[in-house]
Each structure stands twice: as structure tokens, then as C-alpha cells.
Design a protein around this motif. Structure first.
Motif, PDB file in Angstrom:
ATOM      1  N   MET A  68      87.740  48.984  30.257  1.00  8.46           N
ATOM      2  CA  MET A  68      88.370  50.283  29.951  1.00  8.46           C
ATOM      3  C   MET A  68      89.919  50.164  30.361  1.00  8.46           C
ATOM      4  N   GLU A  69      90.785  50.551  29.438  1.00 12.02           N
ATOM      5  CA  GLU A  69      92.300  50.488  29.861  1.00 12.02           C
ATOM      6  C   GLU A  69      92.525  51.449  30.962  1.00 12.02           C
ATOM      7  N   LYS A  70      93.617  51.248  31.844  1.00 13.09           N
ATOM      8  CA  LYS A  70      94.143  52.117  32.646  1.00 13.09           C
ATOM      9  C   LYS A  70      95.583  52.620  32.479  1.00 13.09           C
ATOM     10  N   SER A  71      95.657  53.889  32.695  1.00 15.25           N
ATOM     11  CA  SER A  71      97.069  54.276  32.189  1.00 15.25           C
ATOM     12  C   SER A  71      97.594  55.186  33.287  1.00 15.25           C
ATOM     13  N   LEU A  72      98.965  54.940  33.496  1.00 19.33           N
ATOM     14  CA  LEU A  72      99.630  55.947  34.392  1.00 19.33           C
ATOM     15  C   LEU A  72     100.286  56.898  33.865  1.00 19.33           C
ATOM     16  N   TYR A  73      99.905  57.929  33.927  1.00 23.90           N
ATOM     17  CA  TYR A  73     100.277  59.181  33.073  1.00 23.90           C
ATOM     18  C   TYR A  73     101.510  59.932  34.043  1.00 23.90           C
ATOM     19  N   LEU A  74     102.770  60.027  33.487  1.00 22.81           N
ATOM     20  CA  LEU A  74     103.857  60.801  34.303  1.00 22.81           C
ATOM     21  C   LEU A  74     104.369  61.989  33.559  1.00 22.81           C
ATOM     22  N   HIS A  75     103.838  63.216  33.792  1.00 21.34           N
ATOM     23  CA  HIS A  75     104.552  64.373  33.093  1.00 21.34           C
ATOM     24  C   HIS A  75     105.864  64.610  34.004  1.00 21.34           C
ATOM     25  N   ASP A 125      85.807  63.422  31.842  1.00 16.48           N
ATOM     26  CA  ASP A 125      86.003  62.988  30.457  1.00 16.48           C
ATOM     27  C   ASP A 125      86.857  61.964  30.009  1.00 16.48           C
ATOM     28  N   LEU A 126      88.067  61.700  30.902  1.00 15.88           N
ATOM     29  CA  LEU A 126      89.026  61.000  30.431  1.00 15.88           C
ATOM     30  C   LEU A 126      88.974  59.521  31.442  1.00 15.88           C
ATOM     31  N   SER A 127      88.492  60.070  32.553  1.00 13.33           N
ATOM     32  CA  SER A 127      88.628  58.920  33.636  1.00 13.33           C
ATOM     33  C   SER A 127      90.199  58.701  34.161  1.00 13.33           C
ATOM     34  N   ILE A 128      90.458  59.935  34.387  1.00 12.61           N
ATOM     35  CA  ILE A 128      91.997  60.289  34.532  1.00 12.61           C
ATOM     36  C   ILE A 128      91.834  61.095  36.216  1.00 12.61           C
ATOM     37  N   LEU A 129      92.666  60.470  37.231  1.00 13.07           N
ATOM     38  CA  LEU A 129      92.463  60.938  38.453  1.00 13.07           C
ATOM     39  C   LEU A 129      93.701  61.761  38.532  1.00 13.07           C
ATOM     40  N   TYR A 130      93.756  62.831  38.833  1.00 14.05           N
ATOM     41  CA  TYR A 130      94.911  64.057  39.182  1.00 14.05           C
ATOM     42  C   TYR A 130      94.912  64.422  40.710  1.00 14.05           C
ATOM     43  N   PRO A 131      95.524  63.597  41.424  1.00 20.08           N
ATOM     44  CA  PRO A 131      95.555  63.981  43.130  1.00 20.08           C
ATOM     45  C   PRO A 131      96.172  65.355  43.104  1.00 20.08           C
ATOM     46  N   VAL A 132      95.890  65.894  44.262  1.00 20.63           N
ATOM     47  CA  VAL A 132      96.681  67.246  44.541  1.00 20.63           C
ATOM     48  C   VAL A 132      96.733  67.442  45.829  1.00 20.63           C
ATOM     49  N   LEU A 133      97.911  68.189  46.314  1.00 19.15           N
ATOM     50  CA  LEU A 133      98.110  68.505  47.656  1.00 19.15           C
ATOM     51  C   LEU A 133      97.287  69.680  48.279  1.00 19.15           C
ATOM     52  N   GLU A 134      96.995  69.541  49.679  1.00 18.89           N
ATOM     53  CA  GLU A 134      96.340  70.497  50.280  1.00 18.89           C
ATOM     54  C   GLU A 134      96.879  71.970  49.854  1.00 18.89           C
ATOM     55  N   SER A 135      98.135  72.063  49.870  1.00 20.77           N
ATOM     56  CA  SER A 135      98.807  73.593  49.709  1.00 20.77           C
ATOM     57  C   SER A 135      98.847  73.808  48.112  1.00 20.77           C
ATOM     58  N   ASP A 136      98.684  73.042  47.556  1.00 19.64           N
ATOM     59  CA  ASP A 136      98.506  73.304  45.850  1.00 19.64           C
ATOM     60  C   ASP A 136      97.811  74.676  45.778  1.00 19.64           C
ATOM     61  N   ARG A 137      98.257  75.645  44.773  1.00 20.91           N
ATOM     62  CA  ARG A 137      97.615  76.727  44.623  1.00 20.91           C
ATOM     63  C   ARG A 137      97.795  76.975  42.718  1.00 20.91           C
ATOM     64  N   SER A 138      97.973  75.921  42.435  1.00 23.61           N
ATOM     65  CA  SER A 138      98.370  75.920  40.786  1.00 23.61           C
ATOM     66  C   SER A 138      96.995  76.346  40.079  1.00 23.61           C
ATOM     67  N   ASN A 190      91.691  54.593  43.757  1.00 21.47           N
ATOM     68  CA  ASN A 190      90.935  54.662  42.709  1.00 21.47           C
ATOM     69  C   ASN A 190      91.239  53.843  41.579  1.00 21.47           C
ATOM     70  N   GLU A 191      90.921  52.369  41.937  1.00 20.86           N
ATOM     71  CA  GLU A 191      91.512  51.255  41.008  1.00 20.86           C
ATOM     72  C   GLU A 191      91.004  51.258  39.668  1.00 20.86           C
ATOM     73  N   ASP A 192      89.971  51.644  39.479  1.00 19.04           N
ATOM     74  CA  ASP A 192      89.257  51.835  38.166  1.00 19.04           C
ATOM     75  C   ASP A 192      89.546  52.947  37.284  1.00 19.04           C
ATOM     76  N   LEU A 193      90.446  53.884  37.780  1.00 23.95           N
ATOM     77  CA  LEU A 193      90.728  55.073  36.949  1.00 23.95           C
ATOM     78  C   LEU A 193      92.216  55.068  36.700  1.00 23.95           C
ATOM     79  N   HIS A 246      99.138  46.485  37.241  1.00 21.78           N
ATOM     80  CA  HIS A 246      97.949  47.253  37.698  1.00 21.78           C
ATOM     81  C   HIS A 246      97.586  48.002  36.452  1.00 21.78           C
ATOM     82  N   TYR A 247      98.405  48.959  35.763  1.00 18.58           N
ATOM     83  CA  TYR A 247      98.188  49.777  34.785  1.00 18.58           C
ATOM     84  C   TYR A 247      98.549  49.084  33.176  1.00 18.58           C
ATOM     85  N   ASP A 248      97.683  49.322  32.429  1.00 16.61           N
ATOM     86  CA  ASP A 248      97.807  48.943  31.020  1.00 16.61           C
ATOM     87  C   ASP A 248      99.049  49.557  30.401  1.00 16.61           C
TER      88      ASP A 248
END
Length: 307
Positions: free
Chosen positions: A1-8, A33-46, A73-76, A104-106
Motif C-alpha cells: 500500500m502506498e503511503k502519502s504525506l498530506y499537507l493542507h 477507510d483511507l489508512s490516513i492518520l490525522y493526529p490531534v492536539l489535546e486542546s483541539d475542539r474543531s 504509525n509507519e504503515d499509514l 518514507h512516504y511514496d
């Protein structure tokens, strides 16, 4: 599986808070669904529809360290979303970091929204009042508004690195389908959305004037009024604040070369539109309603009593 780094990367006033609400609300689905990790901060209220700066500050702590970026999470694939990634591009947008991440990322996919200058000026001015304590007029603000040079520099630096896949949308043209745009960029056949119609709206004219007066007394103090009124009354129609015609003409002369340069670098379908004449389509709201006044009383009066 390809691993991507997404930067918005934003930039500012292009729906970033709403996008971050989508990402944090659906972070489990993104992983499933997409094998994408979205890390969050503890203070995040979005995920509650609150104003957010996203999770870019995590990435920026050490953008060249793959183990830090992937959060173990090296596989995501991994996704970061923040206007800081645009504003602080010098911290990460360089050959050393990019080559390290590419080991690391494809794919390294960057999503940038731009916005037509008339809309951007009004929203940016309001944000300066809300978040930075600005007290000047829009005629004064426009004299120092050099934002599009930063957009040009960012796009050129991104295009100079063949490892980066830059996607650019004009927010002015796609703001009503932003959920679909972000979902497609992540490679999803489904559209992820949230029930919050507006996140971090601009102000009415009366709100803006009131916040400026608060700023004059207390300095930067959006937490005393504008943050709350935007979160608690998200559906209130904001006002467009326009500069005097002479100020706008001078802005066009200063920026038309830069705008043309940007348009030569992005898809023609997303080109920035530089309006020659600005027209106020609706009368500005000159008074505060009962709900706005109640927020002032509830938020500010207890704090003033403790001063």
C-alpha cells in the motif's frame, strides 16, 4: 500500500477551520477507510465546530524526522492541516526535510487554497481585528497588505521540488463544495462533511467596530467578544468591508504583476480574479442585536468586575 504525506497548508481565510472540523470529526473513518492518520492536539475542539489552528504545530516540531511526523504509525499515510504550514513554510519547505520525508512516504501531497483579492482583503482585515488586536481602518490596512507576494513565493518553492504534488484551488470558486474538494484530494469516493454550516465567520460591521474599541482599551482581546460571537452565532451574516476606491486602485497597481505571476503558475480554471471596481451589495449592519448584547454581558462584564 502506498503511503502519502498530506499537507493542507491553508492559507488563511480559506475555510481552514471548517476543513479541520471535517478531519477531526472523521479521524477514525479516515484511518479505517483511507489508512490516513490525522493526529490531534489535546486542546483541539474543531470536532465541536470551534475555531481551530489544526494540527500543523505537531508537524512543525520536527518536520524532517519521519518517526515524529508519522507518530509511530509507519504503515499509514499521515495528514496535517494548518495555516501555519503556509505562514511558517521556512521551517519545513526545504530540500533536507523533503528528501528525508520522501524516504518514507511514496507521495507528498500539498493542498493550497487561494482567494480572490477583494474577498481576501476584507476577510484578512477582519481577522486582524479579531485575532491580532488591529484598530486601524481598512484604508490603513491595505497599504501594508503584501499577502500575494507570499503566495507567489510559496507556489514557486513548492514547484521547485519535484517530490511535491501541489494542488491549488481558488476558494472563491469552490467554497460551497469544500467538503467534496477535501475528500477528493484525500482520494475518497465518499464526501466527508460536518453539520457546522460556518466555522470562524467574519464579523458584522457593528461587531467589528465594537471589537476595535475593545482592542483600543485592552489590546489584543478577541477572546472577550469576537471569538464567542462567531462560535455562538455562526449563521449571522457577516459584512464585507471594502476599502475606498482610491486605495483599491493603488492596491491593483501594486499587485497586478504578482497576481498575473500566480495565475501563470496555477490551473487557468482556478485563476485569481482582480476586480477593477468594488461594489457594496448589501447595507452594513450598524447595530448589535439582543443575542450579541447578551454575549457581551456574559463574557465581558464578569472579567471587567475582576479588574
Amino acid at each position: 500500500m502506498e503511503k502519502s504525506l498530506y499537507l493542507h497548508v491553508g492559507h488563511g481565510k480559506t475555510g481552514s477551520s471548517y476543513i479541520q472540523s471535517i478531519l477531526s470529526t472523521h479521524r477514525d473513518k479516515l484511518k479505517e477507510d483511507l489508512s490516513i492518520l490525522y493526529p490531534v492536539l489535546e486542546s483541539d475542539r474543531s470536532s465541536e465546530g470551534k475555531i481551530s489552528s489544526g494540527n500543523g504545530s505537531i508537524f512543525l516540531q520536527n518536520p524532517g524526522d519521519v518517526l515524529h511526523v508519522c507518530r509511530g504509525n509507519e504503515d499509514l499515510s499521515t495528514l496535517y492541516s494548518s495555516e501555519f504550514l503556509f505562514a511558517l513554510e521556512r521551517k519545513w519547505l526545504n530540500r533536507k526535510n523533503i528528501l528525508s520525508l520522501k524516504e518514507h512516504y511514496d507521495n507528498i501531497k500539498i493542498l493550497l487554497f487561494v482567494r480572490n483579492p477583494d474577498e481576501m482583503l476584507s476577510s484578512s482585515y477582519q481577522q486582524a481585528v479579531k485575532r491580532s488586536g488591529y484598530t486601524g481602518t481598512i484604508a490603513e490596512y491595505i497599504e501594508k497588505f503584501q499577502f500575494y507576494r507570499s503566495v507567489e513565493v510559496f507556489i514557486k518553492k513548492s514547484l521547485e521540488n519535484p517530490e511535491l504534488e501541489l494542488t491549488v484551488y481558488n476558494y472563491s470558486l469552490c467554497k460551497k463544495r469544500i467538503s467534496k474538494v477535501i475528500s477528493e484530494w484525500m482520494g475518497s469516493k465518499n464526501t466527508y462533511s460536518v453539520p457546522y454550516p460556518v466555522v470562524n465567520r467574519s464579523l458584522t460591521f457593528a461587531e467589528l467596530v465594537f471589537q476595535q474599541e475593545v482592542n483600543k482599551v485592552f489590546g489584543k482581546s478577541g477572546d472577550l467578544f469576537s471569538d464567542l460571537v462567531c462560535e455562538e452565532l455562526p449563521d449571522l451574516k457577516a459584512d464585507t468591508i471594502l476599502p475606498p476606491a482610491s486605495s483599491w486602485r493603488a492596491f491593483i497597481e501594486r499587485n497586478k504583476g504578482t497576481i498575473s505571476e500566480i495565475n501563470g503558475l496555477i490551473p487557468a480554471s482556478q485563476a485569481l480574479q482582480l476586480e477593477e471596481n468594488l461594489v457594496q451589495d448589501l447595507e452594513p449592519q450598524l447595530s448589535l442585536n439582543v443575542d450579541q448584547i447578551r454575549i457581551i454581558a456574559r463574557s465581558m462584564l464578569p472579567k471587567l468586575m475582576r479588574v
